[in-house]
Design a protein around this motif. Structure first.
Motif, PDB file in Angstrom:
ATOM      1  N   LYS A 338       3.784   7.178   8.510  1.00 61.33           N
ATOM      2  CA  LYS A 338       3.364   5.858   8.999  1.00 61.33           C
ATOM      3  C   LYS A 338       1.848   5.732   9.059  1.00 61.33           C
ATOM      4  CE  LYS A 338       7.416   4.678  11.841  1.00 61.33           C
ATOM      5  NZ  LYS A 338       8.278   4.714  10.728  1.00 61.33           N
ATOM      6  N   GLY A 341       0.609   7.847   5.181  1.00 59.27           N
ATOM      7  CA  GLY A 341       1.278   7.653   3.909  1.00 59.27           C
ATOM      8  C   GLY A 341       1.299   6.222   3.434  1.00 59.27           C
ATOM      9  N   LEU A 342       1.483   5.305   4.353  1.00 55.76           N
ATOM     10  CA  LEU A 342       1.739   3.932   3.946  1.00 55.76           C
ATOM     11  C   LEU A 342       0.779   2.953   4.601  1.00 55.76           C
ATOM     12  CD1 LEU A 342       5.603   3.950   4.391  1.00 55.76           C
ATOM     13  CD2 LEU A 342       4.408   3.776   2.235  1.00 55.76           C
ATOM     14  N   CYS A 343       0.580   1.836   3.919  1.00 53.25           N
ATOM     15  CA  CYS A 343      -0.048   0.697   4.563  1.00 53.25           C
ATOM     16  C   CYS A 343       1.116  -0.160   5.037  1.00 53.25           C
ATOM     17  CB  CYS A 343      -0.921  -0.053   3.577  1.00 53.25           C
ATOM     18  SG  CYS A 343      -2.346   0.904   3.057  1.00 53.25           S
ATOM     19  N   PRO A 345       1.750  -2.838   6.859  1.00 50.01           N
ATOM     20  CA  PRO A 345       1.892  -4.291   6.743  1.00 50.01           C
ATOM     21  C   PRO A 345       1.974  -4.765   5.286  1.00 50.01           C
ATOM     22  CG  PRO A 345      -0.138  -3.675   7.918  1.00 50.01           C
ATOM     23  CD  PRO A 345       0.401  -2.450   7.289  1.00 50.01           C
ATOM     24  N   MET A 346       1.649  -3.911   4.340  1.00 52.08           N
ATOM     25  CA  MET A 346       1.671  -4.352   2.944  1.00 52.08           C
ATOM     26  C   MET A 346       3.077  -4.198   2.375  1.00 52.08           C
ATOM     27  SD  MET A 346      -2.088  -3.410   1.460  1.00 52.08           S
ATOM     28  CE  MET A 346      -1.489  -2.203   0.356  1.00 52.08           C
ATOM     29  N   ASP A 350       2.893  -3.298  -3.443  1.00 51.90           N
ATOM     30  CA  ASP A 350       1.476  -2.974  -3.288  1.00 51.90           C
ATOM     31  C   ASP A 350       1.283  -1.533  -2.840  1.00 51.90           C
ATOM     32  OD1 ASP A 350       0.905  -5.473  -4.104  1.00 51.90           O
ATOM     33  OD2 ASP A 350       0.235  -6.243  -2.170  1.00 51.90           O
ATOM     34  N   LEU A 354      -0.604   1.421  -5.187  1.00 53.02           N
ATOM     35  CA  LEU A 354      -1.939   1.632  -4.611  1.00 53.02           C
ATOM     36  C   LEU A 354      -2.739   2.712  -5.346  1.00 53.02           C
ATOM     37  CD1 LEU A 354      -3.936   0.803  -2.439  1.00 53.02           C
ATOM     38  CD2 LEU A 354      -2.819   2.356  -0.866  1.00 53.02           C
ATOM     39  N   LYS A 394       6.876  -1.545   6.575  1.00 54.83           N
ATOM     40  CA  LYS A 394       7.264  -1.143   7.936  1.00 54.83           C
ATOM     41  C   LYS A 394       8.729  -1.441   8.230  1.00 54.83           C
ATOM     42  CE  LYS A 394       5.490  -5.351  10.084  1.00 54.83           C
ATOM     43  NZ  LYS A 394       4.352  -5.876  10.791  1.00 54.83           N
TER      44      LYS A 394
END
Lengths: 495, 320
Positions: A338, A341-343, A345-346, A350, A354, A394
């Motif tokens: 969280k 690793g990741l964006c 809200p995107m 995307d 990335l 998310k």
């Protein structure tokens, strides 16, 4: 036998999806050191937290001095003299030693703090414990060992009768550890009951009177230290059968050395050397804080290499940032999905594109058609379960988030994938899928470094395991010799 | 079901509804408001705000803020005026040097934020005062005027009935939108704003993204300053006073998140128009400058508050 001061009876605590403590009982007597041991995640910390009121048990009772409680509160714990020395020390650097001892409990004269009296009283406590600290010294000038002593002195000044120590030797040097042991012996003589949590076998055998072993939230057994052995203890700590099954795989290990580290140091890692063969799954085992993630960060260019060399495909390299490592053909699937690793809200597309966005563009302009193609193909290939690529990351489950992180890495066509705790927080079914993915990567000719705290996972998946201990190289285990006992033995070495 | 749809509609187009409401209110309050000449005037005034907002949007999307925009506008105003009047420099060259300087100021802001990790609020507060000071020193506190005639075209000229600044603004808005949506580094702004650590580990050069965002902010602020200079035809030390406030308010009104990661040019346009219509309408209705400040401050608070509440709601829903 002296009196039992604190007793936990049949404590059960459930968190959503996990039983953290299952019917655990534990007691500690005055003047005794009772060691509590078990693997990471065995439930030791949760058990400790029930004693201080930080966790409220669902079932069971806590008995102090014959009085029974359904749950504790920090106030009650303080009243009955239960104190905890945590791994992260809570002292305030800009206050003096004595002010820290009396922090939150200051001696006052009117509205003013009576520094003299506090210094006098802390000097008394220090003396009674044989601690050599000037009460007026600012804590920031003291080493970690002394800070820990101040916290212990603070507990003693509060008339602590039960002292819980969570991995107290972890931040200490050898000398400091010796001093800490002496202090523990002192407290024992004073009749303080001590709960001692540690991974280190030699300490446990040296200090403790009894040992309680926990595993997966279960109480396993309480032993008298004199009647047990190192081997028996390790067996009890890890002694389950391999419960998860692992998908079968062809061995693809070749003779070609893909990555070679020589005396690599920096970021808390000390002089580590190893060779990684093309097509191999190399497992890295060790306790929390052993330096596995830190090593991965060195290889991946997140942190700077201080000394030693890294050779990638026969050429010495030094990546200054992850982008250079990715360009060379290495990707990292980090431990904390969280946050690292990741964006969140995107959307999924995307996120997947990335890392590869740069190469999916011409003159800086993204080729959205290619982006969609690639995102879709990885969604199919890794079977990411989502209503669509425009879902926010998310909203995905843990297993699917892990797949998105992996897809992002794979979209750059890497040769080496570093997995840091690839299955942490993922349920059993999804774990199996991740294992199958690792196998398919190997069959496609990729190479994998797999960092995991779950020993059975390493044993089930890796071709070879390197064990780290306290930032050092603890040992290497070949596939024929794989055993949890051996890993634990190497991992609990101390330097 | 129907109420839900209305609710969703209102939520999605809230900003445009506010814009519409303002137009209705002001056209009732003042008969001059809807005249063509006034509308052209509003749009032309909005162009300076719009151009500077394009720069600021990059900074806000990566989760930063640039308070120096107003004084960069002033600084550019003064140095370009100084070059032309006191040094006899060609207007085009002077403008380019001015914009170059503002881009460098932006780069400096970004470099400090990324490398020394000083919060952008503080860094740009410092550069704000520094370049306002320089503007005063260079100008000696006096207005500078007497530019070559050709220079006025940029701010005062027309193509047909459309003022040149408006055309410039539209070009900038399109360029900004293109960068954000069509280029790979445009996507990096959003990634850095939503999770800088994950972006770095994914191969995004987070520091470079900072340099770029703040440099772009400086560039567009500089351009805005040159247009303003040409429009007013004199270099004023108060040219950009409070300008950063209008820019930030416009973007926040337009749904650019103050915490980073979200925002688009198309929504920002509505925010820009709202801010400009407010200023224009207030003047037409004879509301004093000081009361305008009070109202504008309240507008910003409400807009940011709305954004934050929305976020809190989202995160509590997620937890539940």
């Amino acid at each position: 036998m002296s009196e039992v001061i604190l007793q936990l009876k049949n404590i059960t605590k459930r968190f959503p999806g996990v039983v953290a403590l299952n019917n655990v009982s534990f007691d500690v007597r005055a003047g005794e050191v009772h060691a509590l041991c078990g693997e990471n995640g065995a439930g030791k910390s949760t058990l400790i937290k029930t004693c201080t009121g930080a966790v409220i048990p669902d079932e069971g009772e806590i008995v102090i001095d014959g009085q029974s409680f359904k749950q504790m509160t920090p106030q009650l714990a303080d009243k009955y003299g239960i104190a905890v020395i945590y791994q992260e020390l809570n002292s305030v650097g800009d206050l003096s030693a004595s002010e820290n001892v009396f922090l939150g409990n200051e001696i006052r004269r009117g509205v003013l703090v009576d520094k003299k009296e506090m210094a006098r009283r802390s000097a008394e406590v220090f003396e009674s414990l044989n601690i050599k600290i000037n009460p007026y010294e600012l804590v920031k000038n003291l080493t970690v060992g002394y800070r820990q002593m101040i916290e212990i002195a603070k507990a003693v000044s509060h008339n602590a009768r039960v002292l819980i120590m969570d991995e107290p030797s972890a931040p200490l040097t050898n000398n400091e550890t010796e001093n800490m042991f002496a202090l523990v012996e002192q407290l024992k003589k004073k009749g303080v009951a001590i709960v001692y949590i540690s991974h280190r076998m030699p300490e446990i055998f040296r200090l403790s009177d009894r040992i309680t072993v926990m595993r997966d939230g279960q109480y396993i057994q309480t032993l008298h230290t004199q009647e047990t052995s190192n081997e028996e203890l390790i067996k009890l700590m890890v002694g389950r059968e391999l419960s998860a099954t692992f998908p079968p795989r062809k061995t693809m290990v070749s003779e070609e050395v893909l990555l070679k580290a020589e005396n690599l140091a920096g970021n808390g890692v000390k002089n580590i050397s190893f060779e990684l063969k093309k097509g191999e799954i190399l497992g890295f085992a060790g306790l929390i804080g052993a330096g596995r993630t830190e090593l991965a960060e060195l290889i991946f260019g997140v942190k700077e290499i201080e000394s030693g060399t890294l050779t990638w495909k026969g050429k010495e390299v030094k990546f200054h940032c992850p982008q250079e490592a990715i360009a060379a053909g290495i990707v990292l699937c980090p431990e904390d999905r969280k946050n690292q690793g990741l964006c969140l809200p995107m959307n999924i597309r995307d996120n997947i594109s990335l890392s590869s966005a740069r190469r999916l563009s011409r003159f800086c302009v993204l080729d959205w058609k290619k982006v969609d193609e690639i995102s879709n193909s990885y969604k199919e290939k890794l079977q990411i379960k989502t209503p669509g690529l425009f879902q926010q990351a998310k909203n995905l489950s843990g297993g699917n988030q892990q797949k998105v992180v992996l897809a992002k890495g794979l979209a750059t066509s890497p040769e080496l994938v570093i997995f840091d705790e690839p299955t942490r927080g993922i349920d059993v079914g999804a774990k199996y899928e991740i294992y199958k993915l690792l196998n398919s990567l190997i069959e496609e000719g990729k190479t994998i470094i797999m960092i995991s705290s779950e020993m059975e996972e390493l044993i089930g998946m890796a071709d070879r395991i390197i064990v780290l201990a306290e930032g050092h190289y603890g040992g290497e285990i070949r596939k024929e010799e794989f055993s949890q006992q051996l890993i634990m033995e190497y991992a609990s070495k101390s330097y | 079901m129907k109420t839900l749809n209305v609710k969703q509609f209102v939520k999605k187009y809230a900003i445009y509804l506010v814009l519409l409401a303002l137009i209705i209110i002001f056209s009732i309050a003042s008969p001059q408001f809807l005249r063509v000449s006034n509308i052209v005037n509003v749009v032309r005034q909005a162009s300076m705000l719009g151009i500077a907002s394009v720069g600021m949007i990059f900074v806000m999307i990566i989760g930063g803020i640039d308070l120096s925009v107003g004084s960069v506008v002033t600084f550019v105003n003064i140095i370009v005026a100084y070059f032309m009047v006191n040094m006899g420099m060609n207007p085009v060259l002077a403008s380019l040097v001015g914009i170059g300087a503002s881009t460098l100021i932006g780069f400096f802001n970004g470099w400090v934020v990324a490398n020394i990790k000083i919060p952008p609020l503080i860094v740009t507060l410092a550069t704000q005062i520094i370049f306002e000071g320089w503007a005063y020193i260079i100008a000696g506190g006096m207005p500078i005027f007497g530019f070559p005639k050709s220079f006025a075209v940029l701010g005062q000229g027309y193509v047909g009935i459309i003022p040149i600044p408006v055309i410039l603004m539209v070009i900038c808005l399109i360029a900004g939108s293109f960068i954000l949506n069509k280029t790979f580094f445009g996507r990096h702004f959003y990634a850095v704003g939503s999770n800088a650590e994950a972006s770095e580990l994914s191969g995004v050069r987070v520091k470079r993204v900072h340099y770029l965002a703040y440099s772009l902010c400086g560039f567009f602020a500089g351009l805005s300053g040159v247009v303003m200079l040409s429009r007013t035809n004199s270099g004023q030390v108060t040219a950009g006073q409070g300008f950063e406030f209008d820019v930030i308010s416009a973007l926040v009104l337009g749904g650019v998140s103050v915490t980073g990661g979200a925002g688009s040019i198309s929504c920002a346009v509505a925010g820009i128009l709202i801010m400009q219509i407010l200023s224009n309408g207030f003047v037409l209705c004879g509301i004093s400058t000081y009361l305008q400040m009070v109202i504008k401050g309240c507008v910003l608070l409400v807009a940011v508050g709305f954004d934050m509440l929305q976020r809190m709601k989202e995160s509590t829903v997620k937890k539940a």
